[in-house]
Design an enzyme around this catalytic site. Structure first.
Site, mmCIF file in Angstrom:
data_model
loop_
_atom_site.group_PDB
_atom_site.id
_atom_site.type_symbol
_atom_site.label_atom_id
_atom_site.label_comp_id
_atom_site.label_asym_id
_atom_site.label_seq_id
_atom_site.Cartn_x
_atom_site.Cartn_y
_atom_site.Cartn_z
ATOM 1 N N HIS A 131 24.073 -17.231 -16.084
ATOM 2 C CA HIS A 131 24.391 -17.575 -17.470
ATOM 3 C C HIS A 131 24.424 -19.106 -17.560
ATOM 4 C CE1 HIS A 131 27.009 -17.901 -21.063
ATOM 5 N NE2 HIS A 131 26.712 -16.635 -21.317
ATOM 6 N N ASP A 208 31.174 -15.795 -10.695
ATOM 7 C CA ASP A 208 31.289 -15.621 -12.139
ATOM 8 C C ASP A 208 31.523 -14.131 -12.389
ATOM 9 O OD1 ASP A 208 30.805 -15.077 -14.788
ATOM 10 O OD2 ASP A 208 29.001 -16.304 -14.948
ATOM 11 N N GLN A 211 31.241 -10.566 -16.368
ATOM 12 C CA GLN A 211 30.766 -9.220 -16.685
ATOM 13 C C GLN A 211 31.345 -8.151 -15.762
ATOM 14 O OE1 GLN A 211 29.130 -8.286 -19.316
ATOM 15 N NE2 GLN A 211 28.764 -10.342 -20.076
ATOM 16 N N LYS A 234 36.330 -10.164 -22.711
ATOM 17 C CA LYS A 234 35.340 -9.193 -22.212
ATOM 18 C C LYS A 234 36.019 -8.038 -21.478
ATOM 19 C CE LYS A 234 31.682 -12.645 -21.613
ATOM 20 N NZ LYS A 234 30.701 -12.412 -22.659
ATOM 21 N N CYS A 372 21.908 -16.373 -23.376
ATOM 22 C CA CYS A 372 22.378 -17.554 -22.615
ATOM 23 C C CYS A 372 21.833 -17.571 -21.194
ATOM 24 C CB CYS A 372 23.903 -17.648 -22.591
ATOM 25 S SG CYS A 372 24.607 -17.978 -24.195
HETATM 26 N N1 PLP Z 1 29.040 -15.679 -17.411
HETATM 27 C C1 PLP Z 1 28.508 -14.535 -17.829
HETATM 28 C C2 PLP Z 1 27.749 -13.677 -16.865
HETATM 29 C C3 PLP Z 1 28.661 -14.129 -19.149
HETATM 30 O O1 PLP Z 1 28.128 -12.983 -19.567
HETATM 31 C C4 PLP Z 1 29.387 -14.960 -20.037
HETATM 32 C C5 PLP Z 1 29.507 -14.601 -21.455
HETATM 33 O O2 PLP Z 1 28.682 -13.935 -22.017
HETATM 34 C C6 PLP Z 1 29.939 -16.139 -19.537
HETATM 35 C C7 PLP Z 1 29.739 -16.468 -18.217
HETATM 36 C C8 PLP Z 1 30.732 -17.046 -20.404
HETATM 37 O O3 PLP Z 1 31.909 -16.420 -20.819
HETATM 38 P P1 PLP Z 1 32.819 -17.067 -21.944
HETATM 39 O O4 PLP Z 1 31.925 -17.367 -23.108
HETATM 40 O O5 PLP Z 1 33.834 -16.020 -22.233
HETATM 41 O O6 PLP Z 1 33.409 -18.306 -21.369
#
Ligand code: PLP
Length: 414
Positions: A131, A208, A211, A234, A372
């Site tokens: 991401h 990370d 998900q 999430k 993203c």
């Molecule tokens: N990493 C992954 C794999 C994600 O799917 C997301 C959000 O869609 C993020 C990071 C970023 O999360 P946040 O926008 O809640 O900070």
């Protein structure tokens, strides 16, 4: 805590759906079918009412107050920290830092650890499915420190190629920052193995978990993760609150990320000393309300049970994958052996945005675009995908309705 399995002999999705008021609303005069869970999940009543309870009965600033409300708010805030610790099996509460979400958690590590320890010529390994929030913070710090970012390639199914990862590992690699489960492909990475190999080369691993945390059991000690990040919104919790887990000795060695109240031990006209963990990384008044409420989301997940959730979501994914494979011109993007319940696809000759718009008219919320992960879309030679992502409250009949609407949309657009 009593698990859902002990309360209900089989997974009673209709019973669960009653906990989520939004699922009973109409969108464009149609019953809402919410398949955008990878972007953000809906919230159960227990979470919604806990937020109301906070603001109506014990709203106050925390830690510094001696009055009753401040003490209650502090207690509830710190109770969440302890419940998060248990939820991901961290060994100490000092290792749980509250942030705004995964993005801020990763920025915290990149900025603080990265600027303190990365030297010119050092390498940062990321996978090809990251991401943007697990790429851009590393690009920023790499530029500042004259370090290099390298990408671990993936195969066409959307799996990290472990042999290529092995080849990239060397003494130069200081950080491996990698997604546990991909938001665009659904792939669950073999994270324990990835961490083990990185550690053999002395690298620090950032996971990370944005998900994975709502779908999979998370045990940071078992994984031996150095850092693990996730977002409240999430995992059926509120927006604006997230977590960074870090091993205590790493957090202790890191300089503060932001300066302000709470993160200090003492301030003089000459300078400051830092507070102890975890407060060293929690400058200013935190998002008290949403931190307080986050534990209700964790309790909700625990009550149903991650095993039950996983079984239900896997069934939905399998069912939807079979059904969508029958539609001509549909190509699934992300066919890893291990997946969370994400079904991303393209339709030959039809733009993903047009499908999203037509499905919305039928009350169906999916996500369209690059999610993203622009470099990943480039890797597949596409501009974007349609993504349906399933949560613990979704049903097979919703999948059937989605398939009918998708057939209709494709007929109209071709
Ligand atoms: N990493 C992954 C794999 C994600 O799917 C997301 C959000 O869609 C993020 C990071 C970023 O999360 P946040 O926008 O809640 O900070």
């Amino acid at each position: 805590m009593e698990t859902y399995r002990t309360i209900h002999s089989s997974y009673d999705v209709e019973h669960i759906r009653k906990d989520f008021p939004i699922l009973h609303t109409k969108v464009n005069n149609k019953s809402l079918v919410y398949f955008d869970n990878a972007a953000s999940t809906q919230k159960p009543l227990s979470v919604i009412s806990a937020l109301q309870e906070y603001y109506t009965t014990f709203n106050a600033n925390i830690h510094r107050g001696i009055h009753t409300l401040a003490e209650r708010a502090t207690h509830e805030f710190e109770t969440t920290r302890e419940e998060v610790r248990k939820f991901i099996n961290a060994s100490a509460r000092e290792e749980i830092i509250f942030t705004r979400g995964t993005t801020e958690s990763i920025n915290l590590v990149a900025s603080s650890w990265g600027r303190a320890f990365l030297k010119p010529g050092d390498e940062i390994l990321l996978s090809a499915m990251e991401h943007h929030s697990n790429m851009v913070p590393w690009f920023i710090v790499a530029r500042q420190q004259h370090a290099n970012v390298k990408i671990i390639p993936i195969n066409q199914q959307g799996e990290v190629i472990l042999e290529e990862y092995e080849k990239l590992l060397s003494e130069k690699v200081k950080i491996v920052s990698i997604v546990h489960a991909s938001n665009s492909l659904g792939t669950v990475n073999p994270i324990k193995k990835i961490i083990e190999r990185a550690h053999q080369h002395g690298a620090v691993v950032v996971v990370d978990g944005a998900q994975s945390t709502s779908h999979l059991h998370i045990d940071v000690q078992h994984l031996d993760a150095d850092f693990f990040a996730f977002s409240g919104h999430k995992i059926y919790g509120p927006t604006g609150i997230g977590v960074l887990y870090g091993k205590k000795h790493l957090l202790e060695a890191m300089p503060p990320y932001q300066g302000g109240g709470e993160m200090i031990g003492e301030v003089t006209y000459q300078g400051f000393t830092t507070n102890e963990l975890p407060y060293k990384f929690e400058a200013g008044t935190p998002n008290i309300a949403d931190a307080v409420v986050l534990k209700h989301a964790i309790r909700y997940i625990n009550t149903i049970g991650k095993d039950n959730i996983q079984r239900h979501e896997n069934e939905l994914l399998q069912y939807a994958t079979e059904k969508i494979s029958e539609i001509s011109g549909v190509k699934i993007i992300g066919q890893a052996k291990e997946k969370i319940s994400i079904l991303a696809f393209t339709v030959e000759g039809v733009h993903h945005q047009d499908i999203g718009i037509l499905l919305d008219k039928e009350g169906i919320a999916i996500r369209t675009g690059h999610h993203c992960t622009q470099p990943l879309m480039q890797r597949y030679g596409i501009a974007g995908t349609n993504r349906a992502s399933f949560a613990l409250y979704n049903t097979k009949s919703e999948v059937d309705y989605f398939m009918q609407a998708l057939h209709k949309a494709i007929r109209m657009l071709r």
